[in-house]
Scaffold this active site. Structure first.
Site, mmCIF file in Angstrom:
data_model
loop_
_atom_site.group_PDB
_atom_site.id
_atom_site.type_symbol
_atom_site.label_atom_id
_atom_site.label_comp_id
_atom_site.label_asym_id
_atom_site.label_seq_id
_atom_site.Cartn_x
_atom_site.Cartn_y
_atom_site.Cartn_z
ATOM 1 N N TYR A 1 -5.529 16.184 -16.550
ATOM 2 C CA TYR A 1 -6.845 16.847 -16.512
ATOM 3 C C TYR A 1 -7.368 16.876 -15.079
ATOM 4 O O TYR A 1 -7.524 15.835 -14.438
ATOM 5 C CB TYR A 1 -7.807 16.092 -17.419
ATOM 6 N N TYR B 1 -10.612 26.810 -17.070
ATOM 7 C CA TYR B 1 -11.271 25.588 -17.526
ATOM 8 C C TYR B 1 -11.690 25.785 -18.971
ATOM 9 O O TYR B 1 -12.762 26.311 -19.248
ATOM 10 C CB TYR B 1 -12.474 25.305 -16.629
#
Ligand SMILES: [Zn+2]
Lengths: 389, 134
Positions: free
Chosen positions: A293, A343
């Site tokens: 991430y 995102y």
């Protein structure tokens, strides 16, 4: 290994997504429905086969609204996971537990938002009338954005280990190189150089430049989880859930865990890593690829340390462009990551690892046997190991 | 800098903000085991006591991290500013701003002392200046 394990019992059998953009032109609910329906079709199932739904607490699309749009008839399990992007792999954990215990047979996890054209996380100013209690310790001092919360933590790490902003460049360079060859990525055909990274403007000095911060996107992603036994007979090769865990540790806050003795790590991710390795019986060197991430580059280095890919303080030397690129020892974020592709709160990392295991990724690696996926860092988080059957 | 965003005050945190109005920096202390804690909360994680009082901090501390936010612009912050994480000598930490310190002067480990700043919106915040110039 205890027979109470989750390992291997369920698989991701379907993936779905919308296009990723800066302005979807449609509602978040519509994005959610499109992604969920696409995942069901991809799995070779029908809406009436789905009996479980899981999403993020932050998601605006109610489970029952998704169900009535997509035409699901009977839902026996629904749940939500807290803590922003920390929820991503956690949704799959919820689904895997439901399937392993027979509570549900086919569970869809989804996340859809207009984070760029609608409600931007970094833009607190226009919408705050009353501060939530936790933010009252930060907002009066102008510490109001995710970038600034992360930077105040990461600066301590930099000081401890002699890390500078230039040491974060390899993460951004690798992500953008992978996005450059992914036609679905926002930054398709737009790689960056080290010099461009270092010349990009400060967002939070002296920690984060513009190119250390992930983009903001509109879009939706969904994954369908069913038993591995059933997934064998479905059209696509299963991505077996070899391990799944959430992680929260003492004195956690939502991105502002500043009160622990040691501020040079991400203990939530350390816990997730320990659980994943124990549950799967695998080690970091078994991973063919990892989706780490990458909302902000410093926390990718800290994740590499917490997950055991390298020792404490070693990531700045270990995380080279060569090692992390498609031809390296540990290719990361092969779709371009949150910095390069989109995102979607980490859910697009899960779908990318499924594609790598199926052999259908745009930047397909050689034989991918095991893939690690992590979720939002600096918050209570989660992770997954997906494996080839 | 005439105003700042107004904190939301709860039953657990009211003493802190009230103390600031009379220029006292208060730290919550457990009646059961005397451990200090900040931000305030109702139960002591060491001994589970719900009884607590406060002590007044000396106001001296050390910068253990800091940043200079550059983007996006925020309301009430027209000029360059520094956000710091300060560890008080009593051992608890709080997020604050450094005042009369330029970004070039800010360092990890710098010694600082509290300066109570009064804002127009009936708010007092504990900001910190370098110990040497105070
Ligand atoms: Zn106590």
């Amino acid at each position: 290994m205890s027979d109470r394990t989750l390992s291997g019992k369920s698989s991701i059998a379907g993936i779905g997504q919308t296009e990723f953009s800066k302005d979807s032109g449609r509602s978040e609910l519509q994005l959610a429905c499109e992604a969920v329906h696409a995942a069901i079709i991809d799995a070779g199932l029908t809406p009436s086969d789905v009996d479980g739904l899981v999403t993020f607490t932050m998601d605006t699309s109610e489970e029952m609204e998704v169900a009535r749009n997509v035409g699901m008839s009977e839902i026996s399990m629904f749940s939500r996971v807290h803590y922003g992007g920390g929820a991503a792999a956690g949704t799959v954990l919820q689904a895997a537990m439901a399937v392993a215990t027979g509570v549900a047979d086919a569970v869809v996890c989804y996340r859809a938002f207009n984070e760029r054209s609608g409600n931007r996380f970094g833009n607190m100013t226009g919408r705050i009338t009353t501060l939530p209690p936790w933010l009252s310790w930060y907002a009066p001092y102008g510490l109001m954005t995710p970038a600034s919360w992360v930077a105040l933590h990461a600066h301590r790490y930099m000081e401890r280990y002699g890390v500078t902003n230039a040491d974060f460049a390899p993460i951004a360079i690798v992500d953008r190189a992978n996005a450059a060859t992914n036609p679905g990525a926002w930054f398709y055909e737009r790689p960056i150089t080290f010099e461009e990274h270092q010349q990009s403007r400060w967002i939070i000095e002296p920690v984060l430049r513009l190119l250390d911060c992930c983009q903001e996107s509109d879009g939706g992603v969904a994954v369908l989880i069913t038993s591995t036994e059933r997934a064998r007979d479905l059209p696509n090769p299963p991505a077996v859930i070899a391990a799944a865990s959430q992680g929260a540790t003492f004195d956690s806050e939502m991105m502002t865990s500043y009160y622990r003795d040691d501020l040079t790590g991400l203990p939530e991710m350390g816990l997730v890593g320990n659980r994943l390795w124990a549950q799967s019986g695998l080690t970091p060197s078994d991973m063919s690829t990892a989706f780490l991430y990458d909302h902000f580059t410093p926390f990718v280095l800290m994740q590499l340390e917490e997950l055991g890919f390298c020792g404490r303080g070693e990531a700045k030397d270990w995380a080279t462009v060569e090692r992390l690129s498609l031809t390296g020892d540990l290719p990361i974020n092969t779709s371009g990551g949150l910095l390069g592709e989109a995102y979607i709160h980490g859910m697009n990392g899960i779908t990318e690892c499924v594609r790598q295991i199926r052999g259908t990724a745009c930047n397909q690696l050689g034989d991918v046997v095991h893939a690690l996926v992590t979720s939002g860092t600096g918050v209570p988080t989660s992770g997954l190991i997906l494996s080839k059957l | 800098m005439s105003a700042r965003l107004t904190p939301t005050i709860t039953q657990d945190t009211a003493f802190f903000w009230e103390g600031l109005k009379t220029e006292r920096l208060l730290i919550q202390r457990c009646d059961g085991c005397e451990s200090l804690r900040h931000p305030p909360r109702p139960m002591c994680p060491q001994c589970r006591s719900l009884e607590w009082g406060t002590i007044e901090a000396t106001g001296h501390g050390t910068v253990i991290s800091y940043v200079i936010p550059r983007h996006p612009p925020l309301p009430f912050f027209d000029d360059e500013y520094i956000v710091a994480l300060v560890e008080l000598d009593e051992g608890v930490r709080l997020v604050t701003n450094l005042v009369d310190v330029s970004p070039a002067q800010a360092t990890m480990g710098m010694r600082v002392v509290v300066r109570f700043e009064h804002f127009d919106n009936d708010l007092v915040l504990p900001l910190f200046a370098a110990e040497s110039i105070s």
